[in-house]
Every structure is written in structure tokens, then in C-alpha cells.
Design an enzyme around this catalytic site. Structure first.
Site, PDB file in Angstrom:
ATOM      1  N   ALA A  66       0.866  -1.181   0.000  1.00 52.30           N
ATOM      2  CA  ALA A  66       0.000   0.000   0.000  1.00 52.30           C
ATOM      3  C   ALA A  66       0.905   1.234   0.000  1.00 52.30           C
ATOM      4  O   ALA A  66       2.059   1.167   0.417  1.00 52.30           O
ATOM      5  CB  ALA A  66      -0.882  -0.022   1.234  1.00 52.30           C
ATOM      6  N   GLY A 109       0.710  -5.026   0.950  1.00 48.80           N
ATOM      7  CA  GLY A 109      -0.496  -5.099   0.116  1.00 48.80           C
ATOM      8  C   GLY A 109      -0.242  -5.776  -1.226  1.00 48.80           C
ATOM      9  O   GLY A 109      -1.170  -6.332  -1.822  1.00 48.80           O
ATOM     10  N   GLU A 112      -0.531  -9.328  -0.514  1.00 42.83           N
ATOM     11  CA  GLU A 112      -1.959  -9.580  -0.233  1.00 42.83           C
ATOM     12  C   GLU A 112      -2.782  -9.587  -1.520  1.00 42.83           C
ATOM     13  O   GLU A 112      -3.694 -10.407  -1.685  1.00 42.83           O
ATOM     14  CB  GLU A 112      -2.470  -8.525   0.750  1.00 42.83           C
ATOM     15  CG  GLU A 112      -1.852  -8.717   2.139  1.00 42.83           C
ATOM     16  CD  GLU A 112      -2.075  -7.546   3.078  1.00 42.83           C
ATOM     17  OE1 GLU A 112      -1.759  -6.398   2.694  1.00 42.83           O
ATOM     18  OE2 GLU A 112      -2.586  -7.765   4.186  1.00 42.83           O
ATOM     19  N   GLU A 132       4.865  -5.068   7.201  1.00 41.78           N
ATOM     20  CA  GLU A 132       4.137  -3.984   7.863  1.00 41.78           C
ATOM     21  C   GLU A 132       4.665  -3.680   9.253  1.00 41.78           C
ATOM     22  O   GLU A 132       4.652  -2.530   9.707  1.00 41.78           O
ATOM     23  CB  GLU A 132       2.634  -4.320   7.947  1.00 41.78           C
ATOM     24  CG  GLU A 132       1.902  -4.288   6.619  1.00 41.78           C
ATOM     25  CD  GLU A 132       1.946  -5.609   5.844  1.00 41.78           C
ATOM     26  OE1 GLU A 132       2.739  -6.513   6.225  1.00 41.78           O
ATOM     27  OE2 GLU A 132       1.203  -5.738   4.862  1.00 41.78           O
TER      28      GLU A 132
HETATM   29  C1  LIG Z   1      -1.836  -2.919   2.959  1.00 44.34           C
HETATM   30  C2  LIG Z   1      -1.177  -3.077   4.277  1.00 44.34           C
HETATM   31  C3  LIG Z   1      -2.143  -2.720   5.381  1.00 44.34           C
HETATM   32  O1  LIG Z   1      -0.861  -4.421   4.454  1.00 44.34           O
HETATM   33  C4  LIG Z   1      -0.006  -2.181   4.470  1.00 44.34           C
HETATM   34  C5  LIG Z   1       1.115  -2.135   3.488  1.00 44.34           C
HETATM   35  O2  LIG Z   1       1.153  -2.653   2.416  1.00 44.34           O
HETATM   36  S1  LIG Z   1       2.361  -1.152   4.065  1.00 44.34           S
HETATM   37  C6  LIG Z   1       3.586  -1.238   2.793  1.00 44.34           C
HETATM   38  C7  LIG Z   1       4.385  -2.479   2.870  1.00 44.34           C
HETATM   39  N1  LIG Z   1       5.499  -2.366   1.953  1.00 44.34           N
HETATM   40  C8  LIG Z   1       6.690  -1.949   2.345  1.00 44.34           C
HETATM   41  O3  LIG Z   1       6.928  -1.645   3.499  1.00 44.34           O
HETATM   42  C9  LIG Z   1       7.733  -1.862   1.264  1.00 44.34           C
HETATM   43  C10 LIG Z   1       8.207  -0.425   1.099  1.00 44.34           C
HETATM   44  N2  LIG Z   1       9.252  -0.328   0.080  1.00 44.34           N
HETATM   45  C11 LIG Z   1      10.515  -0.709   0.298  1.00 44.34           C
HETATM   46  O4  LIG Z   1      10.888  -1.229   1.331  1.00 44.34           O
HETATM   47  C12 LIG Z   1      11.481  -0.465  -0.821  1.00 44.34           C
HETATM   48  O5  LIG Z   1      10.937   0.491  -1.689  1.00 44.34           O
HETATM   49  C13 LIG Z   1      11.805  -1.739  -1.633  1.00 44.34           C
HETATM   50  C14 LIG Z   1      12.620  -2.725  -0.763  1.00 44.34           C
HETATM   51  C15 LIG Z   1      10.535  -2.426  -2.140  1.00 44.34           C
HETATM   52  C16 LIG Z   1      12.658  -1.354  -2.869  1.00 44.34           C
HETATM   53  O6  LIG Z   1      13.776  -0.614  -2.463  1.00 44.34           O
HETATM   54  P1  LIG Z   1      14.632   0.197  -3.550  1.00 44.34           P
HETATM   55  O7  LIG Z   1      14.977  -0.708  -4.678  1.00 44.34           O
HETATM   56  O8  LIG Z   1      15.770   0.815  -2.791  1.00 44.34           O
HETATM   57  O9  LIG Z   1      13.634   1.297  -4.153  1.00 44.34           O
HETATM   58  P2  LIG Z   1      13.119   2.625  -3.427  1.00 44.34           P
HETATM   59  O10 LIG Z   1      14.002   3.752  -3.800  1.00 44.34           O
HETATM   60  O11 LIG Z   1      12.873   2.374  -1.987  1.00 44.34           O
HETATM   61  O12 LIG Z   1      11.672   2.793  -4.111  1.00 44.34           O
HETATM   62  C17 LIG Z   1      11.509   3.426  -5.383  1.00 44.34           C
HETATM   63  C18 LIG Z   1      10.396   4.444  -5.226  1.00 44.34           C
HETATM   64  O13 LIG Z   1       9.204   3.757  -4.874  1.00 44.34           O
HETATM   65  C19 LIG Z   1       8.669   4.322  -3.682  1.00 44.34           C
HETATM   66  N3  LIG Z   1       7.973   3.265  -2.911  1.00 44.34           N
HETATM   67  C20 LIG Z   1       8.335   1.994  -2.756  1.00 44.34           C
HETATM   68  N4  LIG Z   1       7.461   1.350  -1.999  1.00 44.34           N
HETATM   69  C21 LIG Z   1       6.509   2.233  -1.677  1.00 44.34           C
HETATM   70  C22 LIG Z   1       5.330   2.153  -0.897  1.00 44.34           C
HETATM   71  N5  LIG Z   1       4.908   0.993  -0.338  1.00 44.34           N
HETATM   72  N6  LIG Z   1       4.608   3.266  -0.757  1.00 44.34           N
HETATM   73  C23 LIG Z   1       4.969   4.430  -1.315  1.00 44.34           C
HETATM   74  N7  LIG Z   1       6.072   4.563  -2.092  1.00 44.34           N
HETATM   75  C24 LIG Z   1       6.836   3.469  -2.239  1.00 44.34           C
HETATM   76  C25 LIG Z   1       9.880   4.842  -2.953  1.00 44.34           C
HETATM   77  O14 LIG Z   1       9.521   5.790  -1.971  1.00 44.34           O
HETATM   78  C26 LIG Z   1      10.673   5.422  -4.097  1.00 44.34           C
HETATM   79  O15 LIG Z   1      10.133   6.645  -4.499  1.00 44.34           O
HETATM   80  P3  LIG Z   1      10.874   8.047  -4.149  1.00 44.34           P
HETATM   81  O16 LIG Z   1      10.805   8.159  -2.653  1.00 44.34           O
HETATM   82  O17 LIG Z   1      12.261   7.887  -4.669  1.00 44.34           O
HETATM   83  O18 LIG Z   1      10.052   9.078  -4.845  1.00 44.34           O
END
Ligand SMILES: CC(C)(O)CC(=O)SCCNC(=O)CCNC(=O)[C@H](O)C(C)(C)COP(=O)(O)OP(=O)(O)OC[C@H]1O[C@@H](n2cnc3c(N)ncnc32)[C@H](O)[C@@H]1OP(=O)(O)O
Length: 258
Positions: A66, A109, A112, A132
Site C-alpha cells: 500500500a 499489500g 496480499e 508492515e
Molecule cells: C496494505 C497493508 C495494510 O498491508 C499495508 C502495506 O502494504 S504497508 C507497505 C508495505 N510495503 C513496504 O513496506 C515496502 C516499502 N518499500 C521498500 O521497502 C522499498 O521500496 C523496496 C525494498 C521495495 C525497494 O527498495 P529500492 O529498490 O531501494 O527502491 P526505493 O528507492 O525504496 O523505491 C523506489 C520508489 O518507490 C517508492 N515506494 C516503494 N514502496 C513504496 C510504498 N509501499 N509506498 C509508497 N512509495 C513506495 C519509494 O519511496 C521510491 O520513491 P521516491 O521516494 O524515490 O520518490
């Protein structure tokens, strides 16, 4: 043929393909993307010309969860009164078989969403997880429930409590994933599986899906009874007559969807 902003919608014969298309955020599921995926699935599900659906992402990410940036400032009152993520329940109501074709990250998500599909075909690059806990929340689109049913308590606890990711091989070994294929072949294999499903009788495929899903909701005895009644009802269809006649006559069946 696409009126959506964050997904692409395509047709391959009787297969509808939904491609998540928000590459700048690794397909993070913001409210627009979620609304569009649900609308696209419902549209395809109500189209009798569609016999199977594939949901996929990019090489780098199926979906990284998400959208954290969109969620972070929400209050309890907002998420509770809006019943945040309730719209995903509509995907479980879809009767057309849905295949998830997952490459790269399928986290939170994203994992999921893949589990809301009927089965997952993974590229060898796929990484699954429910991270999460690292954000101070827990899964909210069924992750703690569907993951546990798929991989068992031990591994679900491991993934939900440590937030670690698991690769495609481990996911297949654990029962989360039906098949692992080389990343370059992912879409082709998923389309082939979906095309095979779409070549069957649609009502019979829906019955098979309903019967398998019933096993998660009921006792074994009730589930077996349900299956037997549905099996009996297949004899009311022209496709049962055609399928069995085709076998006896040593030819390919021509299902009419009735
Ligand atoms: C639905 C529920 C209730 O279950 C809740 C959820 O889903 S909470 C979200 C769970 N997901 C995460 O915690 C994963 C978050 N992302 C990461 O940890 C990393 O992005 C990665 C390991 C997947 C990839 O890392 P990397 O290759 O270093 O790329 P990044 O520079 O981090 O990402 C590129 C770009 O995408 C944006 N991004 C990635 N994931 C999300 C996200 N879940 N939400 C919003 N944005 C996301 C990230 O911020 C980067 O953008 P910029 O900040 O550079 O503009």
C-alpha cells in the site's frame, strides 16, 4: 483500450490482463490504483467473453505494498470510518479465475493482492513478504489470514513478525506459489495457464473455484458435501455432456459455457 491511469488493461483472446503501471513508486497501491484494479476485475468478471484474468506488474515489482506516503498521516478515525481497504473484499467476490503473475517485489499489500488471486505464478526474481511490522502496523488486506492458510503458522509468524522477505523458491516450497519460472517467461507462462483455464467451460471453472475456496470456510465434512452437490449439478450442463462425449469420441471438447 485503456481508460485507466495507473493500470493497463489488455485482452488476449478470452483472457483479460491487468498490468499495474505505477513504475515510479514500484506499483505502490494508492487509492487510485486500488480503485482501478477492483473496477477492472469487476468489469472483466462480468464479461461473459472473459474466461480468466491475469494480474501482473513490472519486472521490478508486482507491487511494493500500500502507498505508505498516502497512508502515513491518516488518523484512526479516518481509517476506521472509511473502513480502509474494504474495497479489496470485492476481489474475493470475483467468480472468474484470476492468476497472479509476480516478478520482483510483492510486499505488504502487494503480497496480499497476489494472495487474493486464485493462484500465483512467480518469476525466479519474486520476493514476497509482509513487512508492515517495520512500519508500526500489521497487514490489513488479509495477509495474516491468507498467508497463514497458504504457508502455515510457523512461516507466517516468521514473515509477519520479522518483516523479512522470502524468495520465489522458498515461496514455492512453502505452498504460497504454484510455479516458479524464469523471469523472461513469466507472462508467457501465466497467459498460457490462463488461456488453458479460459478454454474450459466457464461455469464449470467457476464451480471448481468455488469448491476449492469453500475448503477455507468450512469443515471437511461440510466441504465434501458441498463439493458433491456442485459435482451433481455439473450434470445439468451441456458442457458435462460435451466434455464426456468428446472423451469417448477421442476428440477435443467444444464447450459452450452452459
Ligand atoms: C496494505 C497493508 C495494510 O498491508 C499495508 C502495506 O502494504 S504497508 C507497505 C508495505 N510495503 C513496504 O513496506 C515496502 C516499502 N518499500 C521498500 O521497502 C522499498 O521500496 C523496496 C525494498 C521495495 C525497494 O527498495 P529500492 O529498490 O531501494 O527502491 P526505493 O528507492 O525504496 O523505491 C523506489 C520508489 O518507490 C517508492 N515506494 C516503494 N514502496 C513504496 C510504498 N509501499 N509506498 C509508497 N512509495 C513506495 C519509494 O519511496 C521510491 O520513491 P521516491 O521516494 O524515490 O520518490
Amino acid at each position: 483500450m485503456n481508460d485507466f491511469e495507473t493500470i493497463l488493461l489488455d485482452r488476449h483472446g478470452r483472457v483479460g490482463v491487468i498490468t499495474l503501471n505505477r513504475p515510479e513508486a514500484l506499483n505502490a497501491l494508492n487509492s487510485l490504483l486500488m480503485t482501478e484494479v477492483v473496477a477492472a476485475v469487476e468489469g472483466l468478471d462480468h464479461d461473459p467473453g472473459v474466461g480468466a484474468i491475469v494480474i501482473t506488474g513490472s519486472e521490478r515489482a508486482f507491487a511494493a505494498g500500500a502507498d505508505i506516503k498516502e497512508m502515513q498521516s491518516k488518523t484512526f478515525a479516518e481509517v476506521y470510518t472509511d473502513d480502509l481497504f474494504t474495497q479489496w473484499d470485492r476481489l474475493s467476490a470475483a467468480r472468474t479465475p484470476i492468476v497472479a503473475a509476480v516478478a520482483g517485489y510483492a510486499l505488504g499489500g502487494g503480497c496480499e493482492l497476489a494472495m487474493l488471486c486464485d493462484f500465483i505464478i512467480a518469476a525466479d526474481t519474486a520476493k514476497f513478504g509482509q513487512p508492515e511490522i517495520k512500519l508500526g502496523v500489521i497487514p490489513g488486506i488479509g495477509g495474516s489470514q491468507r498467508l497463514t492458510r497458504a504457508v502455515g503458522k510457523a512461516k507466517a509468524m516468521d514473515l509477519c513478525l520479522t518483516g523479512r522477505t522470502m524468495g520465489a523458491e522458498e515461496a514455492e516450497r512453502s505452498g504460497l506459489v504454484a510455479r516458479v519460472v524464469p523471469a523472461a517467461d513469466l507472462l508467457e507462462v501465466a497467459l498460457e495457464a490462463a488461456t488453458t483455464i479460459a478454454s474450459m467451460s466457464l461455469p464449470i471453472a467457476m464451480m471448481a473455484k468455488e469448491a476449492v475456496n469453500r475448503s477455507f470456510e468450512t469443515t471437511l465434512a461440510e466441504g465434501v458435501k458441498f463439493e458433491r452437490r456442485v459435482f451433481h449439478s455439473t450434470f445439468a450442463t451441456a458442457d458435462q455432456k460435451e466434455g464426456m462425449a468428446a472423451f469417448v469420441e477421442k476428440r477435443a471438447p467444444k464447450f459452450v459455457g452452459g
